[in-house]
Design a protein around this motif. Sequence first.
Motif, short mmCIF file in Angstrom:
data_model
loop_
_atom_site.label_atom_id
_atom_site.label_comp_id
_atom_site.label_asym_id
_atom_site.label_seq_id
_atom_site.Cartn_x
_atom_site.Cartn_y
_atom_site.Cartn_z
N TYR A 4 97.67 55.69 -34.78
CA TYR A 4 98.71 55.08 -33.70
C TYR A 4 99.78 54.43 -34.69
O TYR A 4 99.86 54.24 -35.73
CB TYR A 4 97.83 53.77 -32.93
CG TYR A 4 96.86 54.29 -32.21
CD1 TYR A 4 97.41 54.70 -30.92
CD2 TYR A 4 95.64 54.06 -32.34
CE1 TYR A 4 96.39 55.11 -29.94
CE2 TYR A 4 94.60 54.49 -31.45
CZ TYR A 4 95.03 55.11 -30.22
OH TYR A 4 94.03 55.30 -29.38
N ALA A 5 100.84 54.15 -33.76
CA ALA A 5 102.08 53.47 -34.39
C ALA A 5 101.46 51.80 -34.77
O ALA A 5 100.69 51.47 -34.17
CB ALA A 5 103.03 53.26 -33.36
N PRO A 6 102.36 51.69 -35.84
CA PRO A 6 101.73 50.08 -36.34
C PRO A 6 101.68 49.15 -35.12
O PRO A 6 100.94 48.31 -35.28
CB PRO A 6 102.93 49.67 -37.32
CG PRO A 6 103.34 51.23 -37.65
CD PRO A 6 103.29 52.04 -36.56
N GLU A 7 102.60 49.23 -34.29
CA GLU A 7 102.50 48.27 -33.03
C GLU A 7 101.43 48.13 -32.50
O GLU A 7 101.07 47.04 -31.46
CB GLU A 7 103.84 48.11 -32.34
CG GLU A 7 104.26 49.52 -31.70
CD GLU A 7 105.08 50.48 -32.22
OE1 GLU A 7 105.64 51.23 -31.60
OE2 GLU A 7 105.05 50.11 -33.51
N ILE A 8 100.73 49.39 -32.50
CA ILE A 8 99.19 49.40 -31.55
C ILE A 8 98.27 49.16 -32.78
O ILE A 8 97.09 48.33 -32.38
CB ILE A 8 99.08 50.66 -31.04
CG1 ILE A 8 99.99 50.96 -29.86
CG2 ILE A 8 97.78 50.96 -30.58
CD1 ILE A 8 100.10 49.85 -28.61
N GLY A 9 98.38 50.02 -33.87
CA GLY A 9 97.20 49.87 -35.15
C GLY A 9 96.94 48.54 -35.70
O GLY A 9 95.81 48.15 -35.57
N ILE A 10 98.10 47.88 -35.85
CA ILE A 10 97.82 46.65 -36.67
C ILE A 10 97.19 45.58 -35.77
O ILE A 10 96.12 44.96 -36.31
CB ILE A 10 99.34 46.06 -37.37
CG1 ILE A 10 99.42 47.19 -38.28
CG2 ILE A 10 99.16 44.81 -37.89
CD1 ILE A 10 101.19 47.06 -39.04
N PRO A 11 97.73 45.32 -34.59
CA PRO A 11 96.90 44.09 -33.70
C PRO A 11 95.54 44.64 -33.38
O PRO A 11 94.65 43.74 -33.37
CB PRO A 11 97.79 44.19 -32.63
CG PRO A 11 99.25 44.88 -32.88
CD PRO A 11 98.92 45.73 -34.04
N ALA A 12 95.30 45.96 -33.19
CA ALA A 12 93.93 46.41 -33.16
C ALA A 12 93.03 46.04 -34.19
O ALA A 12 91.99 45.49 -34.13
CB ALA A 12 93.93 47.97 -33.04
N VAL A 13 93.22 46.28 -35.27
CA VAL A 13 92.73 45.88 -36.49
C VAL A 13 92.14 44.27 -36.70
O VAL A 13 91.31 43.81 -36.82
CB VAL A 13 93.20 46.22 -38.04
CG1 VAL A 13 92.73 45.78 -39.06
CG2 VAL A 13 93.33 47.90 -37.78
N ARG A 14 93.58 43.55 -36.35
CA ARG A 14 93.51 42.24 -36.52
C ARG A 14 92.70 41.59 -35.51
O ARG A 14 92.00 40.44 -35.71
CB ARG A 14 94.94 41.49 -36.05
CG ARG A 14 95.09 40.09 -36.61
CD ARG A 14 96.60 39.73 -36.53
NE ARG A 14 97.44 40.60 -37.20
CZ ARG A 14 98.55 41.13 -36.74
NH1 ARG A 14 98.75 40.85 -35.25
NH2 ARG A 14 99.42 41.86 -37.20
N GLN A 15 92.71 42.10 -34.24
CA GLN A 15 91.78 41.43 -33.04
C GLN A 15 90.50 42.17 -32.94
O GLN A 15 89.60 41.71 -32.07
CB GLN A 15 92.57 41.64 -31.73
CG GLN A 15 93.87 41.09 -31.70
CD GLN A 15 94.98 41.59 -30.61
OE1 GLN A 15 94.42 42.07 -29.74
NE2 GLN A 15 96.13 41.32 -30.71
N GLY A 16 90.25 43.27 -33.61
CA GLY A 16 88.94 44.00 -33.30
C GLY A 16 88.75 44.74 -32.11
O GLY A 16 87.73 44.90 -31.71
N ARG A 17 89.72 44.84 -31.28
CA ARG A 17 89.91 45.53 -29.95
C ARG A 17 91.37 45.86 -29.81
O ARG A 17 92.31 45.43 -30.33
CB ARG A 17 89.58 44.56 -28.98
CG ARG A 17 90.38 43.32 -28.89
CD ARG A 17 89.65 42.43 -27.74
NE ARG A 17 89.71 42.68 -26.50
CZ ARG A 17 88.79 42.99 -25.65
NH1 ARG A 17 87.55 42.81 -26.16
NH2 ARG A 17 88.74 43.52 -24.50
N PHE A 18 91.48 46.98 -29.03
CA PHE A 18 92.58 47.55 -28.67
C PHE A 18 93.74 46.45 -27.82
O PHE A 18 93.25 45.88 -27.10
CB PHE A 18 92.61 48.88 -27.68
CG PHE A 18 92.08 49.97 -28.57
CD1 PHE A 18 92.81 50.77 -29.63
CD2 PHE A 18 90.74 50.13 -28.41
CE1 PHE A 18 92.29 51.54 -30.48
CE2 PHE A 18 90.30 51.23 -29.43
CZ PHE A 18 90.83 51.80 -30.24
N PRO A 19 94.84 46.31 -28.18
CA PRO A 19 95.69 45.36 -27.90
C PRO A 19 96.17 45.93 -26.31
O PRO A 19 96.00 46.91 -25.90
CB PRO A 19 96.97 45.24 -28.58
CG PRO A 19 97.10 46.73 -29.11
CD PRO A 19 95.58 47.14 -29.30
N ALA A 20 97.03 44.82 -25.73
CA ALA A 20 97.54 45.08 -24.19
C ALA A 20 98.42 46.32 -24.12
O ALA A 20 98.44 46.97 -23.20
CB ALA A 20 98.41 43.74 -23.91
#
Length: 197
Positions: free
Chosen positions: A23-39
Amino acid sequence: MEEPQRRIRALHTEATVTVYQAYAPEIGIPAVRQGRFPAGWKRDRMTWIKPSFLWMMYRCGWGTKPAQETVLAVEITREGFEWALRNACLSSYVRGLHHDRSTWQRLLKRAPARVQWDPERDLQLQPLPYRSLQLGLSGDAVRRYADEWTVSISDVTPLAHELHTLVSSGDLDAAGRLLPAERPYPAQDELTAHLRA
């Protein structure tokens, strides 16, 4: 031993299977940080998951293609993975496997998952003579994937870049030692009999 033409190869444990997405970083990085896919992650689109690390590298160009710069290893439950396989339909019509084209089209329209068997890749991302699974999720399967099946999300972009550097320098032995330990997935025949061309 000769590889079968179609086989699920994956990093897996008794309880989980690892699949890859980029994914683009704006999706991938929050997904890693939160352990789930972001909004911002689109639940209304088909999402393709790939148990083959090298096929993902082929698809995302070692994490260098636009909007695919963050490579994720998503550990999901085997229960969820197997549910998707049981409820999947091949993404293309196969004479002899499907009763007829219109029956296949009805199955495809209703199925929450679809399967493609694409050529597996070697370390230089060249096609091999056997195929690996790509699993497309839509509708209820996307919701289950995001909300029920996902156990963890890891950023494997540094690994992708390290492997790319080693492959580019011709050190395939060192690159091979860093690859995820993908093994044949058990109970494959009963799960994929309806998905074999």
